[in-house]
Design a protein around this motif. Structure first.
Motif, PDB file in Angstrom:
ATOM      1  N   SER A 148       0.833  -1.209   0.000  1.00 30.26           N
ATOM      2  CA  SER A 148       0.000   0.000   0.000  1.00 30.26           C
ATOM      3  C   SER A 148       0.865   1.255   0.000  1.00 30.26           C
ATOM      4  O   SER A 148       0.486   2.277   0.525  1.00 30.26           O
ATOM      5  N   LEU A 155      -3.921  -2.624   7.507  1.00 29.25           N
ATOM      6  CA  LEU A 155      -3.852  -2.517   6.043  1.00 29.25           C
ATOM      7  C   LEU A 155      -3.585  -3.883   5.415  1.00 29.25           C
ATOM      8  O   LEU A 155      -4.133  -4.209   4.364  1.00 29.25           O
ATOM      9  N   LEU A 165      -6.866  -5.752   5.510  1.00 33.24           N
ATOM     10  CA  LEU A 165      -7.849  -5.125   4.605  1.00 33.24           C
ATOM     11  C   LEU A 165      -7.522  -5.429   3.151  1.00 33.24           C
ATOM     12  O   LEU A 165      -8.398  -5.775   2.354  1.00 33.24           O
ATOM     13  N   HIS A 166      -6.229  -5.300   2.795  1.00 30.86           N
ATOM     14  CA  HIS A 166      -5.842  -5.553   1.404  1.00 30.86           C
ATOM     15  C   HIS A 166      -5.946  -7.039   1.059  1.00 30.86           C
ATOM     16  O   HIS A 166      -6.213  -7.403  -0.082  1.00 30.86           O
ATOM     17  N   ASN A 189     -13.140  -3.072  -1.127  1.00 31.99           N
ATOM     18  CA  ASN A 189     -12.652  -1.705  -1.385  1.00 31.99           C
ATOM     19  C   ASN A 189     -13.301  -0.697  -0.444  1.00 31.99           C
ATOM     20  O   ASN A 189     -12.661   0.241   0.018  1.00 31.99           O
ATOM     21  N   ILE A 201     -11.518  -0.757   2.899  1.00 32.31           N
ATOM     22  CA  ILE A 201     -10.207  -0.081   2.847  1.00 32.31           C
ATOM     23  C   ILE A 201     -10.403   1.431   2.848  1.00 32.31           C
ATOM     24  O   ILE A 201      -9.774   2.171   3.612  1.00 32.31           O
ATOM     25  N   TYR A 218      -9.279   4.333   5.661  1.00 29.81           N
ATOM     26  CA  TYR A 218      -8.510   5.563   5.406  1.00 29.81           C
ATOM     27  C   TYR A 218      -9.274   6.800   5.886  1.00 29.81           C
ATOM     28  O   TYR A 218      -8.702   7.701   6.490  1.00 29.81           O
ATOM     29  N   HIS A 254      -7.060   5.202  -3.805  1.00 27.21           N
ATOM     30  CA  HIS A 254      -7.445   3.783  -3.851  1.00 27.21           C
ATOM     31  C   HIS A 254      -8.677   3.614  -4.752  1.00 27.21           C
ATOM     32  O   HIS A 254      -8.746   2.691  -5.579  1.00 27.21           O
TER      33      HIS A 254
END
Length: 468
Positions: A88, A107, A110-111, A116, A119, A123, A135
């Motif tokens: 990321s 992160l 989440l990734h 999406n 994520i 943020y 993103h």
């Protein structure tokens, strides 16, 4: 041995590792029970299990920087942390996320296993709006993700200006945000959040749509032209938006075509026509506002007509202007321009006005209306006669003297005879009939005699018979 799903056990074991601070072991355990979502763009935050992990990590933010954490970490854990970071890297936040291993861990999960939206929401929760936007763009997520994850949280927390600044910083032309911005406008319209919508349209430099929103501000909820009189600044704003749009169009036509892909387009002729409509609406508003203030206003309707409605509403405006002045003549000029500019059915409007005047028993005003119509220069030969015939069709109880005056004002003898017949004034119909050219007179008198016979009027029947 018992064939039970081991997922729950792996998840519990992973959570225990997390709580013990053993991040690499936790990853290994979770890897056996967490799965990435089938559709990364689904409008949720992923599985409950992933959400539990993120929730725990966020609540356990340790103010220890990775640099100080080295002697706790096994080589494998350090390697895993670095891998997450490179994953990321293009959207690293300047703040605490960059330095805190627990955020890095969030992160990673989440990734690896999140949607999406999850994520982006992460943020946004941690004031990394720029990363959320990047993103969104990188993953080409649908507009629903933008609305849910970025737009709603931004305006709800009062950060709409910050969002607008970032959108412009990332793409000064806003073209890559077009789909998202249009979706945001539609969302605001559905929610009736017109003030935020107007602000967004101004930011987008979408002048035509901004002008349409101003029309809504001007007309919505007004119960009288006195109220509209107080909202005239919106009319000026409509004109400003349309003029700026015209300038931009003329500037861009000189150069190569500008890519206004998401902004509403309109031909210069249409824009000029709309500016004329606004000018005329300003005149109408001023005039009717004065009428209401001076107390000459008669009409009360359920809805308030303006020139921004359909043709029927525009016709109502023309009627209202003629009927609400001190006399017909006072408002006729403005009403006539409304009829001309929008090419409305003039005779229909005049007939409507005349019928209203009969209801109000203002018979002399009907004669003034006919005079104005004849002097307008565009009336057809029989327009005045048709207005009177339309009135008589509906109202049989006009006082005799006023009725005679109206019929006398008619141009065509044929129409006069028709009017007298409609009002059952057969003697008057006979008197006009006998003045016609002989062959036609015979036909007319025969017709009057027949009517007299049908209605039992022996006197007129005898006169007709004698003449024939």
């Amino acid at each position: 041995k018992s064939g039970l799903d081991p997922g729950g056990a792996w998840h519990a074991w992973g959570m225990a590792c997390l709580k013990a601070g053993n991040l690499s072991s936790a990853r290994e355990k979770f890897n056996r029970c967490l799965k990435p979502p089938m559709d990364l763009n689904q409008l949720n935050h992923g599985s409950r299990l992933v959400q539990d992990v993120i929730q725990y990590l966020e609540s356990t933010v340790k103010p220890i920087l990775i640099a100080d954490d080295d002697y706790f970490a096994t080589l494998r854990e350090l390697e895993a942390t670095l891998r997450t970071r490179s994953l990321s890297l293009e959207m690293m936040c300047e703040g605490k996320i960059q330095h805190n291993s627990y955020y890095q861990e969030c992160l990673f999960y989440l990734h690896s296993y999140g949607t999406n939206l999850a994520i982006i929401s992460f943020y946004m929760r941690h004031d990394c709006m720029r990363e959320a936007l990047l993103h969104l763009l990188n993953k080409e997520s649908p507009s629903e993700v933008f609305i849910e994850g970025i737009f709603i949280p931004s305006y709800e927390s009062g950060k709409l200006h910050m969002l607008e600044n970032l959108l412009e910083t990332i793409d000064p032309g806003l073209e890559s945000w077009g789909v998202y911005l249009i979706a945001a406008c539609k969302y605001l319209q559905r929610k009736n959040y017109y003030h935020i919508l107007y602000e967004l349209q101004q930011f987008m430099k979408d002048h035509v749509r901004a002008a349409m929103t101003c029309i809504r501000f001007f007309t919505h909820g007004a119960k009288s032209y006195t109220e509209l009189g107080g909202k005239q600044t919106w009319l000026l704003k409509i004109k400003d938006h349309l003029k700026v749009y015209l300038q931009e169009v003329s500037r861009s036509s000189g150069r190569k075509k500008m890519a206004f892909t998401f902004r509403k387009k309109m031909s210069a002729t249409d824009v000029s026509r709309h500016i004329n409509t606004v000018d005329l609406q300003m005149e109408v508003t001023k005039f009717l506002h004065q009428c209401e203030s001076s107390g000459t206003s008669q009409m009360t309707g359920s809805s308030l007509p303006t020139l921004f409605g359909n043709n029927n509403m525009k016709m109502d405006v023309a009627c209202k202007v003629m009927l609400e002045g001190k006399n017909i003549e006072e408002g006729f000029g403005i009403a006539f321009r409304v009829l001309q500019d929008f090419q409305l059915e003039a005779t229909e409007v005049y007939s409507k006005v005349a019928k209203q005047l009969v209801k109000q028993q203002k018979y002399s005003e009907i004669r003034q209306l006919l005079k104005c119509v004849n002097e307008s220069g565009v009336a057809a030969k029989n327009d005045g006669d048709n207005i009177i015939l339309n009135c008589l069709n509906e109202f049989k109880n006009i006082p005799a003297e006023d009725l005679d005056n109206l019929i006398q004002d008619m141009d065509s003898d044929e129409n006069k005879i028709q009017a007298y017949v409609m009002c059952n004034k057969l003697r008057s119909a006979y008197l006009v009939s006998v003045r016609q050219e002989k062959t036609r007179a015979v036909q007319l008198v025969q017709h009057v005699r027949q009517l007299a016979e049908n209605s039992g009027d022996d006197v007129v029947k005898a006169i007709c018979a004698q003449w024939l």
